[in-house]
Design a protein around this motif. Structure first.
Motif, PDB file in Angstrom:
ATOM      1  N   GLN A 193       0.795  -1.217   0.000  1.00 63.29           N
ATOM      2  CA  GLN A 193       0.000   0.000   0.000  1.00 63.29           C
ATOM      3  C   GLN A 193       0.839   1.283   0.000  1.00 63.29           C
ATOM      4  OE1 GLN A 193      -0.301  -2.214   2.862  1.00 63.29           O
ATOM      5  NE2 GLN A 193      -1.565  -3.554   1.571  1.00 63.29           N
ATOM      6  N   GLU A 194       2.035   1.241   0.571  1.00 65.80           N
ATOM      7  CA  GLU A 194       2.819   2.463   0.757  1.00 65.80           C
ATOM      8  C   GLU A 194       3.532   2.863  -0.533  1.00 65.80           C
ATOM      9  OE1 GLU A 194       2.775   4.358   3.274  1.00 65.80           O
ATOM     10  OE2 GLU A 194       1.868   3.114   4.836  1.00 65.80           O
ATOM     11  N   PRO A 195       3.620   4.185  -0.806  1.00 62.62           N
ATOM     12  CA  PRO A 195       4.235   4.627  -2.075  1.00 62.62           C
ATOM     13  C   PRO A 195       5.697   4.245  -2.218  1.00 62.62           C
ATOM     14  CG  PRO A 195       3.782   6.494  -0.613  1.00 62.62           C
ATOM     15  CD  PRO A 195       3.085   5.315  -0.029  1.00 62.62           C
ATOM     16  N   ASP A 196       6.485   4.277  -1.121  1.00 57.02           N
ATOM     17  CA  ASP A 196       7.896   3.918  -1.256  1.00 57.02           C
ATOM     18  C   ASP A 196       8.076   2.420  -1.448  1.00 57.02           C
ATOM     19  OD1 ASP A 196       7.118   3.361   1.344  1.00 57.02           O
ATOM     20  OD2 ASP A 196       9.090   3.740   2.195  1.00 57.02           O
ATOM     21  N   PHE A 197       7.137   1.629  -0.962  1.00 59.00           N
ATOM     22  CA  PHE A 197       7.206   0.178  -1.131  1.00 59.00           C
ATOM     23  C   PHE A 197       6.836  -0.233  -2.550  1.00 59.00           C
ATOM     24  CE2 PHE A 197       5.502  -4.173  -0.368  1.00 59.00           C
ATOM     25  CZ  PHE A 197       6.622  -4.730   0.233  1.00 59.00           C
ATOM     26  N   LEU A 198       5.919   0.501  -3.181  1.00 50.87           N
ATOM     27  CA  LEU A 198       5.416   0.121  -4.497  1.00 50.87           C
ATOM     28  C   LEU A 198       6.252   0.656  -5.650  1.00 50.87           C
ATOM     29  CD1 LEU A 198       1.578   0.615  -3.902  1.00 50.87           C
ATOM     30  CD2 LEU A 198       2.736  -1.564  -4.325  1.00 50.87           C
ATOM     31  N   ARG A 199       7.057   1.649  -5.421  1.00 55.20           N
ATOM     32  CA  ARG A 199       7.789   2.212  -6.556  1.00 55.20           C
ATOM     33  C   ARG A 199       8.857   1.253  -7.043  1.00 55.20           C
ATOM     34  NH1 ARG A 199      12.181   6.692  -4.724  1.00 55.20           N
ATOM     35  NH2 ARG A 199      12.778   5.784  -2.724  1.00 55.20           N
ATOM     36  N   ALA A 200       9.292   1.461  -8.307  1.00 54.53           N
ATOM     37  CA  ALA A 200      10.246   0.539  -8.922  1.00 54.53           C
ATOM     38  C   ALA A 200      11.511   1.232  -9.382  1.00 54.53           C
ATOM     39  CB  ALA A 200       9.595  -0.158 -10.118  1.00 54.53           C
ATOM     40  N   GLY A 201      11.697   2.498  -9.087  1.00 58.42           N
ATOM     41  CA  GLY A 201      12.875   3.212  -9.541  1.00 58.42           C
ATOM     42  C   GLY A 201      13.191   4.367  -8.628  1.00 58.42           C
ATOM     43  N   ASN A 202      13.845   5.382  -9.181  1.00 52.01           N
ATOM     44  CA  ASN A 202      14.259   6.513  -8.371  1.00 52.01           C
ATOM     45  C   ASN A 202      13.111   7.436  -8.003  1.00 52.01           C
ATOM     46  OD1 ASN A 202      16.911   5.599  -8.758  1.00 52.01           O
ATOM     47  ND2 ASN A 202      17.071   6.738 -10.672  1.00 52.01           N
ATOM     48  N   SER A 203      12.047   7.478  -8.828  1.00 49.89           N
ATOM     49  CA  SER A 203      10.981   8.453  -8.659  1.00 49.89           C
ATOM     50  C   SER A 203       9.697   7.800  -8.171  1.00 49.89           C
ATOM     51  CB  SER A 203      10.702   9.183  -9.982  1.00 49.89           C
ATOM     52  OG  SER A 203      11.854   9.867 -10.433  1.00 49.89           O
ATOM     53  N   TYR A 204       8.944   8.549  -7.378  1.00 53.06           N
ATOM     54  CA  TYR A 204       7.617   8.128  -6.962  1.00 53.06           C
ATOM     55  C   TYR A 204       6.618   8.437  -8.065  1.00 53.06           C
ATOM     56  CZ  TYR A 204       9.242   7.867  -2.082  1.00 53.06           C
ATOM     57  OH  TYR A 204       9.895   7.548  -0.918  1.00 53.06           O
ATOM     58  N   ASN A 205       5.753   7.449  -8.398  1.00 50.93           N
ATOM     59  CA  ASN A 205       4.625   7.714  -9.290  1.00 50.93           C
ATOM     60  C   ASN A 205       3.460   8.327  -8.531  1.00 50.93           C
ATOM     61  OD1 ASN A 205       6.082   6.556 -11.369  1.00 50.93           O
ATOM     62  ND2 ASN A 205       5.137   4.548 -11.118  1.00 50.93           N
ATOM     63  N   SER A 206       3.322   7.954  -7.271  1.00 52.09           N
ATOM     64  CA  SER A 206       2.270   8.474  -6.407  1.00 52.09           C
ATOM     65  C   SER A 206       2.867   8.745  -5.038  1.00 52.09           C
ATOM     66  CB  SER A 206       1.115   7.473  -6.285  1.00 52.09           C
ATOM     67  OG  SER A 206       0.188   7.888  -5.299  1.00 52.09           O
ATOM     68  N   PHE A 207       2.386   9.798  -4.383  1.00 48.66           N
ATOM     69  CA  PHE A 207       2.841  10.124  -3.041  1.00 48.66           C
ATOM     70  C   PHE A 207       1.809   9.724  -1.985  1.00 48.66           C
ATOM     71  CE2 PHE A 207       4.407  13.398  -6.029  1.00 48.66           C
ATOM     72  CZ  PHE A 207       5.753  13.079  -6.000  1.00 48.66           C
ATOM     73  N   GLN A 208       0.721   9.122  -2.406  1.00 51.91           N
ATOM     74  CA  GLN A 208      -0.362   8.773  -1.501  1.00 51.91           C
ATOM     75  C   GLN A 208      -0.305   7.286  -1.141  1.00 51.91           C
ATOM     76  OE1 GLN A 208      -2.296  11.249  -0.480  1.00 51.91           O
ATOM     77  NE2 GLN A 208      -1.400  12.721  -1.888  1.00 51.91           N
ATOM     78  N   ARG A 209      -0.701   6.981   0.094  1.00 45.76           N
ATOM     79  CA  ARG A 209      -0.917   5.600   0.476  1.00 45.76           C
ATOM     80  C   ARG A 209      -2.207   5.123  -0.177  1.00 45.76           C
ATOM     81  NH1 ARG A 209      -3.929   2.532   3.752  1.00 45.76           N
ATOM     82  NH2 ARG A 209      -2.948   0.760   4.795  1.00 45.76           N
ATOM     83  N   ILE A 210      -2.184   3.925  -0.785  1.00 43.67           N
ATOM     84  CA  ILE A 210      -3.336   3.402  -1.522  1.00 43.67           C
ATOM     85  C   ILE A 210      -3.712   2.053  -0.926  1.00 43.67           C
ATOM     86  CG2 ILE A 210      -4.209   2.672  -3.770  1.00 43.67           C
ATOM     87  CD1 ILE A 210      -2.157   4.593  -5.023  1.00 43.67           C
ATOM     88  N   SER A 211      -4.907   1.968  -0.364  1.00 43.22           N
ATOM     89  CA  SER A 211      -5.342   0.743   0.297  1.00 43.22           C
ATOM     90  C   SER A 211      -5.517  -0.387  -0.717  1.00 43.22           C
ATOM     91  CB  SER A 211      -6.665   0.978   1.030  1.00 43.22           C
ATOM     92  OG  SER A 211      -6.520   1.959   2.031  1.00 43.22           O
ATOM     93  N   GLY A 212      -5.442  -1.620  -0.207  1.00 38.23           N
ATOM     94  CA  GLY A 212      -5.715  -2.771  -1.045  1.00 38.23           C
ATOM     95  C   GLY A 212      -4.484  -3.599  -1.346  1.00 38.23           C
ATOM     96  N   ASP A 213      -4.718  -4.709  -2.039  1.00 39.80           N
ATOM     97  CA  ASP A 213      -3.638  -5.598  -2.472  1.00 39.80           C
ATOM     98  C   ASP A 213      -3.131  -5.126  -3.823  1.00 39.80           C
ATOM     99  OD1 ASP A 213      -3.840  -7.178  -0.205  1.00 39.80           O
ATOM    100  OD2 ASP A 213      -5.357  -8.473  -1.092  1.00 39.80           O
TER     101      ASP A 213
END
Length: 440
Positions: A137-157
């Protein structure tokens, strides 16, 4: 809750869960190819759902929460003469004592699977493969590179997968080539969208953010000096938004804009250097340009932009190191501010993101380690009504770890996030945690 340096892309600073690669018991001297670990943490989060600072909560809803995190992990490393194989799994369950606002339950579950293979066919030819698959759910956990695509926490799987393969060939004593391919997939759980009278669209997270990214590169590498390699390369990138949903009503064309209107093909050319200043200090730099075409966008809006990547790593003492870097590149964006410019019909398509990041790990005493990480990202939107508007995101993490033995440690940490945005939900977020880790 802990953040460390991960390597997905050139450098990615941050990870919401403890990575198996950092387990204190996983050393060459441990005598076994596997390591099993378990972490227990207590934490406080003052803005679990990354709500805007001025958001008025409904009666009985909570912005903050205390909680407990349980995180077991397993890591395998098999080194052979010419081949190294590793894979691992980290699971995290967080329990919030008060259910956060707009959340369906008290629990979060995250999963992190990783695998890597390197093989040297000979002194001249080698191949490297890796994959990272996460659900979270967390933006830093979901990103795949140097930049964030989203800065928001997003609920769900929510699913993110990053995989890559790179093949290196040393054609002559001074000249070599590297060819590689990387693939990133995002698939968010929330896919319900609404078309209302007007007409208007309330888009889903999937409609805005589900995409598959293909990147292929070819680099020529020339030994300019004993410690310096010059690089000249080309990269092709195809970003394909996959949800096939309506995401905005476009009054300039009297039709709906769909997810794939933001599909993009990018062509990069760049030059750079890889330099070993000394055995404990290395750096790399790439600079060039990018041309992007939006082949499904009825307004055209093809564009050119600079491209920069830089990285510096310094191991200045046993157990102590510094890593810093910067990047400037195209960034996919999840913003719902997709409104067209009503005079030109241009759509908001993506962002150009500048990111600077760094991490320091210092061995304070033989058993006490401190880590400080930080990142600043400026994402300036391209096209549409939001053209030229920007998000400024700041994140800092501090961690102290005391290793009582090679197999048992305690830690304390603090994370601060801040988003200043022209178009999105400006927020502050503070998190503190304390925990213990045991490793076998």
């Amino acid at each position: 809750m802990k953040r460390i340096v991960a390597s997905v892309g050139l450098v990615a600073v941050g990870a919401s869960s403890l990575q198996a690669a950092s387990l204190p018991g996983m050393t060459a001297e441990s005598g076994k190819p596997w390591s099993l670990s378990a972490t227990l943490r207590g934490f406080y989060d003052d803005n679990v759902s990354t709500l805007p600072d001025d958001f008025v909560l409904p009666a009985g809803a909570h912005r903050d929460s205390y909680g407990i995190e349980v995180s077991p992990s397993l890591q395998f490393v098999f080194p052979w003469e010419q081949t190294t194989l590793s894979f691992g799994y980290v699971y995290s369950m967080k329990y919030y004592d008060t259910k956060p606002a707009f959340e369906t339950d008290h629990y979060d579950h995250t999963h992190n699977f990783s695998a890597a293979l390197s093989h040297a066919f000979s002194e001249r030819y080698s191949v490297r493969l890796r994959d990272s698959f996460v659900i979270g759910q967390e933006p830093d956990f979901l990103r795949a590179g140097n930049s964030y695509n989203s800065f928001q926490r997003i609920s769900g799987d929510n699913v993110r997968n990053f995989g890559s393969i790179d093949f290196s060939a040393q054609m002559t004593p001074k000249f070599g080539v590297e060819v590689g391919y990387a693939n990133t997939l995002y698939d968010y759980e929330e896919d319900d969208y609404t078309i209302a009278a007007g007409p208007t669209v309330i888009p889903s997270t999937s409609g805005l953010s589900d995409y598959m990214d293909h990147v292929a590169h070819l680099d020529g590498r020339y030994q300019l000096l004993p410690q310096t390699v010059g690089v000249l390369g080309f990269q092709y990138r195809d970003t394909d938004y996959t949800a096939d949903q309506e995401i905005w009503w476009d009054p300039t064309r009297n039709s709906f804009a769909k997810s794939d209107f933001r599909n993009a093909r990018s062509y990069y050319g760049y030059a750079g250097l890889d330099h070993n200043f000394r055995p404990d200090l290395t750096g790399s730099f790439r600079a060039g340009g990018r041309y992007t075409e939006y082949y499904h966008n009825p307004a055209g809006q093809d564009t050119a932009s600079p491209y920069v990547m830089a990285n510096l790593q310094y191991i200045y003492a046993p157990g102590s190191h510094i890593q810093v870097g910067a990047s400037y590149d195209y960034s996919a964006t999840s913003t719902y501010q997709f409104r067209p410019d009503l005079t030109t019909g241009d759509l908001t398509l993506n962002a150009n993101s500048f990111s600077i990041f760094g991490a320091v790990t210092h061995r304070i005493t033989p058993k006490l380690y401190g880590t400080v990480i930080g990142q600043y990202q400026n994402s300036t939107y391209y096209g549409g009504e939001s053209d030229g508007e920007a998000d400024n995101f700041y994140t800092v993490g501090v961690n102290l770890q005391y290793r009582f033995t090679p197999n048992f440690s305690a830690e304390f940490g603090y994370n601060f996030d801040k988003l200043d945005s022209d178009i999105q939900n400006t927020y502050d977020r503070n998190r503190v945690y304390i925990g213990v880790t045991g490793t076998y």
